[in-house]
Write a protein that holds these residues in place. Sequence first.
Motif, PDB file in Angstrom:
ATOM      1  N   LYS A 297      -6.001  12.115   1.513  1.00 37.17           N
ATOM      2  CA  LYS A 297      -4.878  11.285   1.071  1.00 37.17           C
ATOM      3  C   LYS A 297      -5.203  10.580  -0.242  1.00 37.17           C
ATOM      4  N   PHE A 298      -4.158  10.164  -0.923  1.00 35.96           N
ATOM      5  CA  PHE A 298      -4.337   9.147  -1.968  1.00 35.96           C
ATOM      6  C   PHE A 298      -3.816   7.825  -1.418  1.00 35.96           C
ATOM      7  N   VAL A 299      -4.395   6.750  -1.868  1.00 35.06           N
ATOM      8  CA  VAL A 299      -4.017   5.410  -1.414  1.00 35.06           C
ATOM      9  C   VAL A 299      -4.048   4.493  -2.630  1.00 35.06           C
ATOM     10  N   PHE A 300      -2.996   3.719  -2.832  1.00 37.27           N
ATOM     11  CA  PHE A 300      -2.986   2.724  -3.912  1.00 37.27           C
ATOM     12  C   PHE A 300      -2.551   1.374  -3.362  1.00 37.27           C
TER      13      PHE A 300
ATOM     14  N   ILE B 162       7.905   7.181  -8.246  1.00 34.01           N
ATOM     15  CA  ILE B 162       8.022   6.724  -6.859  1.00 34.01           C
ATOM     16  C   ILE B 162       9.089   5.634  -6.808  1.00 34.01           C
ATOM     17  N   TYR B 163      10.186   5.921  -6.090  1.00 36.79           N
ATOM     18  CA  TYR B 163      11.198   4.905  -5.781  1.00 36.79           C
ATOM     19  C   TYR B 163      10.997   4.454  -4.337  1.00 36.79           C
TER      20      TYR B 163
ATOM     21  N   ARG C  56      16.955  14.377  -4.452  1.00 40.83           N
ATOM     22  CA  ARG C  56      16.703  12.974  -4.779  1.00 40.83           C
ATOM     23  C   ARG C  56      15.676  12.333  -3.847  1.00 40.83           C
ATOM     24  N   ASN C  57      15.736  12.718  -2.573  1.00 38.69           N
ATOM     25  CA  ASN C  57      14.838  12.053  -1.619  1.00 38.69           C
ATOM     26  C   ASN C  57      13.361  12.399  -1.825  1.00 38.69           C
ATOM     27  N   THR C  58      13.090  13.422  -2.659  1.00 38.97           N
ATOM     28  CA  THR C  58      11.681  13.738  -2.913  1.00 38.97           C
ATOM     29  C   THR C  58      11.008  12.635  -3.727  1.00 38.97           C
ATOM     30  N   LEU C  59      11.807  11.743  -4.302  1.00 39.38           N
ATOM     31  CA  LEU C  59      11.250  10.676  -5.139  1.00 39.38           C
ATOM     32  C   LEU C  59      11.199   9.340  -4.416  1.00 39.38           C
ATOM     33  N   ILE C  60      11.584   9.334  -3.145  1.00 37.10           N
ATOM     34  CA  ILE C  60      11.744   8.037  -2.469  1.00 37.10           C
ATOM     35  C   ILE C  60      10.667   7.846  -1.408  1.00 37.10           C
ATOM     36  N   ALA C  61       9.842   6.838  -1.628  1.00 38.55           N
ATOM     37  CA  ALA C  61       8.769   6.527  -0.681  1.00 38.55           C
ATOM     38  C   ALA C  61       9.376   5.941   0.596  1.00 38.55           C
ATOM     39  N   GLN C  62       8.856   6.407   1.730  1.00 40.78           N
ATOM     40  CA  GLN C  62       9.377   5.964   3.024  1.00 40.78           C
ATOM     41  C   GLN C  62       8.572   4.787   3.549  1.00 40.78           C
TER      42      GLN C  62
ATOM     43  N   GLN D  82       0.856  -1.185   0.000  1.00 41.32           N
ATOM     44  CA  GLN D  82       0.000   0.000   0.000  1.00 41.32           C
ATOM     45  C   GLN D  82       0.888   1.229   0.000  1.00 41.32           C
ATOM     46  N   ILE D  83       0.549   2.163  -0.894  1.00 37.60           N
ATOM     47  CA  ILE D  83       1.272   3.439  -0.914  1.00 37.60           C
ATOM     48  C   ILE D  83       0.264   4.540  -0.653  1.00 37.60           C
TER      49      ILE D  83
END
Lengths: 235, 174
Positions: free
Chosen positions: B87-90, B122-123, B145-151, B45-46
Amino acid sequence: MSDIIYNKFDWEVQPPHLHPDYKSTVFRAPTKPLIALKQSLAELSGPVFGDFNLGPLDHDLSKNSIVNGEPLGERIVVHGKVMNENGQSIPNTLIEIWQANSCGRYVHKVDQHDAPLDPNFLGAGRCMTDSEGNYKFYTIKPGAYPWGNHYNAWRPNHIHFSLFGANITNRLVTQMYFPGDPLLQYDPIFLGVPPKGRELLISKFDLSITEDNFALGYRFDFVLRGNNATPFENI
Amino acid sequence: MKQTPSQTVGPYFAYGLTPEQYLYDFRSLADNKMVSFTDHPEAIQIEGQVFDGQGNVIPDAMLEIWLKDSENGLFGRFGTGTETGNKFVFHTLKPKPFANEAPFLSVILFMRGQLIHSYTRIYFEDEQALNAKDEVLNSIPAERRNTLIAQKTKYGYRFDIHMQGDQETVFFDI
């Protein structure tokens, strides 16, 4: 992988992210330069909706939400072709459609414009292009409506479209306008498009598709991003 | 031939593009369940929020996610107007990486106030080795770079999108 590369956005005709006359862009437009990306398989592919069975009335917004009678307003038929910049037609591609009713009111719960809803009109539909890239759908001509961007701001009559095309570089969401609309010259959303692109958003009245005793016809063609795979040609 | 110019998706896309999510009587073409946890126990889930330049959560954005790897092509679509906190949820899979490429999801972002859509990726935080040598990530200034990395979170992954500001998300010219 082949060496096909899709063209980038053509900024001669595409609107910029920031267009301050359209006030919502001010805090929503990215401010830093876009990062160039070498297209990979992810960009050179995209969803295909061949297995999504369209409903029998998805292509007829004048009939797909009838409860107890015909929707009010001027019945129209819109047709055209979906192509890419190379002039190649794009067959079997999905077009999603949404719009206001003839009074300029959207079904959307957030739309509080003081104009009546039509119990027989939803304003959503979709169609596929045929094997030659042609599409056609029926609807009711949408009305103009006020939108609060500035004093006396009125959106010209328009229909919203969403297209997928060959891959995600082709993705297009746009709006089609009507010929001779006096509101176009005041609309910051339309005017966000550079002068060279504006005519491309205005449909043409088309007597050849107009149906006798039934509906006025308009033609609107879509051109999605092309690629380097074939020589450009005039079609 | 010239490209058809883009125009904004506007504030009223919901009943046309995400009708079932917003409870309109029209069948949805796509939703946020790109896979089901029942069929795919490895699904993830993201979730996240989209912020404007004043730090406000945007309640009328629409995200599309495209996953392409050697096994799957999966598409999802979701508007930010129905979940708590907008929120968005996928529900999706983590893509299988290609050689020397970190796995990622493609994101197409639409909203009122965008005359033309934005692309991002999304990385994943827990792919450090592949992320470190990824050509695309390395082409981005280190501080962005970290703006593209999902935590990684307890529930899956968190990925916020900032349209502007110090944390402005990297958007791509594809």
